[in-house]
Design an enzyme around this catalytic site. Structure first.
Site, PDB file in Angstrom:
ATOM      1  N   LYS A   1      -7.034  -5.038  -5.234  1.00 51.17           N
ATOM      2  CA  LYS A   1      -6.227  -5.226  -6.587  1.00 51.17           C
ATOM      3  C   LYS A   1      -7.113  -5.755  -7.337  1.00 51.17           C
ATOM      4  O   LYS A   1      -6.863  -5.933  -8.798  1.00 51.17           O
ATOM      5  CB  LYS A   1      -4.799  -5.671  -6.244  1.00 51.17           C
ATOM      6  CG  LYS A   1      -4.000  -4.987  -5.249  1.00 51.17           C
ATOM      7  CD  LYS A   1      -3.085  -4.007  -5.889  1.00 51.17           C
ATOM      8  CE  LYS A   1      -2.481  -3.135  -4.975  1.00 51.17           C
ATOM      9  NZ  LYS A   1      -0.991  -3.297  -5.032  1.00 51.17           N
TER      10      LYS A   1
ATOM     11  N   HIS B   1       8.227  -5.589  -3.752  1.00 52.61           N
ATOM     12  CA  HIS B   1       7.409  -4.341  -3.051  1.00 52.61           C
ATOM     13  C   HIS B   1       7.788  -4.399  -1.664  1.00 52.61           C
ATOM     14  O   HIS B   1       8.151  -5.388  -1.041  1.00 52.61           O
ATOM     15  CB  HIS B   1       5.947  -4.475  -3.462  1.00 52.61           C
ATOM     16  CG  HIS B   1       5.029  -3.707  -3.005  1.00 52.61           C
ATOM     17  ND1 HIS B   1       4.884  -3.068  -1.693  1.00 52.61           N
ATOM     18  CD2 HIS B   1       4.227  -2.563  -3.920  1.00 52.61           C
ATOM     19  CE1 HIS B   1       3.970  -1.957  -1.612  1.00 52.61           C
ATOM     20  NE2 HIS B   1       3.734  -1.847  -2.776  1.00 52.61           N
TER      21      HIS B   1
END
Length: 404
Positions: free
Chosen positions: A223, A121
């Site tokens: 998350k 990422h």
């Protein structure tokens, strides 16, 4: 046996409609929805004991401090760490940047190599690029096979000159679970610092930082069914005690003189300024919620749903799934492309039916370049998703195929 239908009522957003249809939320890799207990815990703080932490001796301040530190204790238990090895940040991205700054000040020097993967990422790529350009580090990358799995056959050779490794635990595009334990073991034998980005694994699989033996680990509260605005980083205590801080301000000091200061004990040493108090309390509530359900009982449901989603996607002509085509060694982030149709068109079309999926490069451009595509659509699963959610999504995707 875990039943997602029993918990859906705990999530207020899932009770809504979008464009006249019950919402189907399939973008959990970007952010998860929040159970009522999280929202209520944060509102209670603001309504009943809103005060700064660690500073006041009055009742509300002491209650706020207790709740804030209790959240740290919950996080520590959740990942198998000691309480003073857990530090709060405003985001996982902020945590990675903070750790990078610490390594630059305390460990790394010009010419040292940092090992990453082509699957990272951007939050675990761009900070290291900036550091490399600024201080003369070399960036090295573990290559990928056609499924997006790491090729580590010659890892020993790749580790030459490497002083730090920063890798994701699970890909937010392919869902691949990387062999971080094996990589950490080889790094440990060479005295290489290891950082694990656990943002995509923390909501789905149990994590024990002591068993992993990593030096640092980060994840984002939002998350794992907690609020935005709170990130977590774990650091081995011996490293935290030996490192000099890179951020200054309130709470991290012990004593201040005209031209120098002395530092507080960890973790306060690295938490300068007023922290994200309400967000930490909300994260603590999210962890309570997950531990009450037991993460190990949720995983089989998500694995089965991952397998079901992949098999249903394969029914659609022209669909190519990025990553493994089975649920083995992967989690429920399932990116795909549909021949002749742009991912943005796919996501916009299914939104007509209240179905939320992702489209774009998912902050992983290097990985998309590896697959020779500019973007993909992505279904990513959470514990509250069901087969019925997937059936509705597949029906809409089949309509996309027919329309375009």
């Amino acid at each position: 046996m875990f039943d997602p239908a029993n918990i859906r009522s705990d999530f207020p957003l899932l009770q809504q409609t979008v464009n006249g249809y019950p919402i189907i939320y399939l973008d959990n890799a970007a952010t998860s929805q929040k159970p009522s207990i999280v929202l209520e815990s944060m509102e209670t703080y603001y309504r009943e004991y809103n005060a700064n932490v660690h500073r006041g001796l009055y009742t509300m301040a002491e209650k706020a401090t207790l709740a804030y530190e209790k959240a740290r204790e919950k996080v520590a238990h959740f990942i198998g760490a000691e309480q003073d090895e857990v530090l709060f940040e405003r985001s996982a991205t902020g945590a990675i940047n903070h750790i990078a700054d610490l390594l630059v000040r305390n460990r790394l020097k010009a010419g040292d190599a940092i090992l990453l993967t082509l699957s990272e990422h951007h939050s675990n790529l761009v900070p290291w690029q900036i550091m490399a350009q600024r201080y003369g580090f070399e960036l090295k990358f573990i290559p990928l096979n056609e499924e997006g799995k790491l090729i580590i056959d010659n890892l020993d050779e790749m580790l030459e000159e490497v002083k730090a490794i920063a890798i994701q635990h699970v890909s937010n595009v392919t869902g691949v679970i990387h062999p971080v334990k094996e990589i950490i073991e080889k790094a440990r034998a060479r005295g290489i610092i290891t950082l694990i980005d656990a943002c995509q694994s923390i909501p789905h699989v149990p994590i024990d930082v002591k068993a992993l033996d990593c030096d640092f680990l980060v994840f984002a509260g939002h998350k794992v069914y907690g609020p935005t605005g709170i990130g977590v980083w774990y650091g081995k205590k011996e490293l935290l005690e030996s490192f000099e801080p890179v951020r200054g301000g309130g709470d991290m000091i012990l004593e201040v003189f005209e031209h120098h200061s002395t530092w507080n004990e960890v973790p306060a040493k690295f938490e300068a300024g007023t922290p994200a108090i309400a967000e930490a309390i909300g994260l603590g509530a999210a962890i309570d919620y997950i531990e009450n359900l037991q993460l190990a009982s949720i995983l089989p449901h998500e694995q089965e749903l991952t397998s079901y989603t992949i098999s249903r996607l394969q029914e659609i002509p022209g669909v190519r799934i990025l990553g493994p085509a089975t649920n083995k060694n992967r989690l429920g982030a399932i990116a795909f492309v549909m021949e002749g149709i742009h991912p943005h068109d796919i996501a916009a079309y299914v939104d007509r039916y209240g179905i939320a999926i992702r489209a774009g490069h998912h902050c992983a451009q290097l990985l998309h370049k590896h697959f020779r595509i500019p973007a993909s659509a992505r279904i990513s699963l959470g514990m509250y998703n069901t087969r019925e959610d997937i059936d509705r999504a597949i029906s809409a995707l089949q309509e996309v195929r027919a329309k375009f």
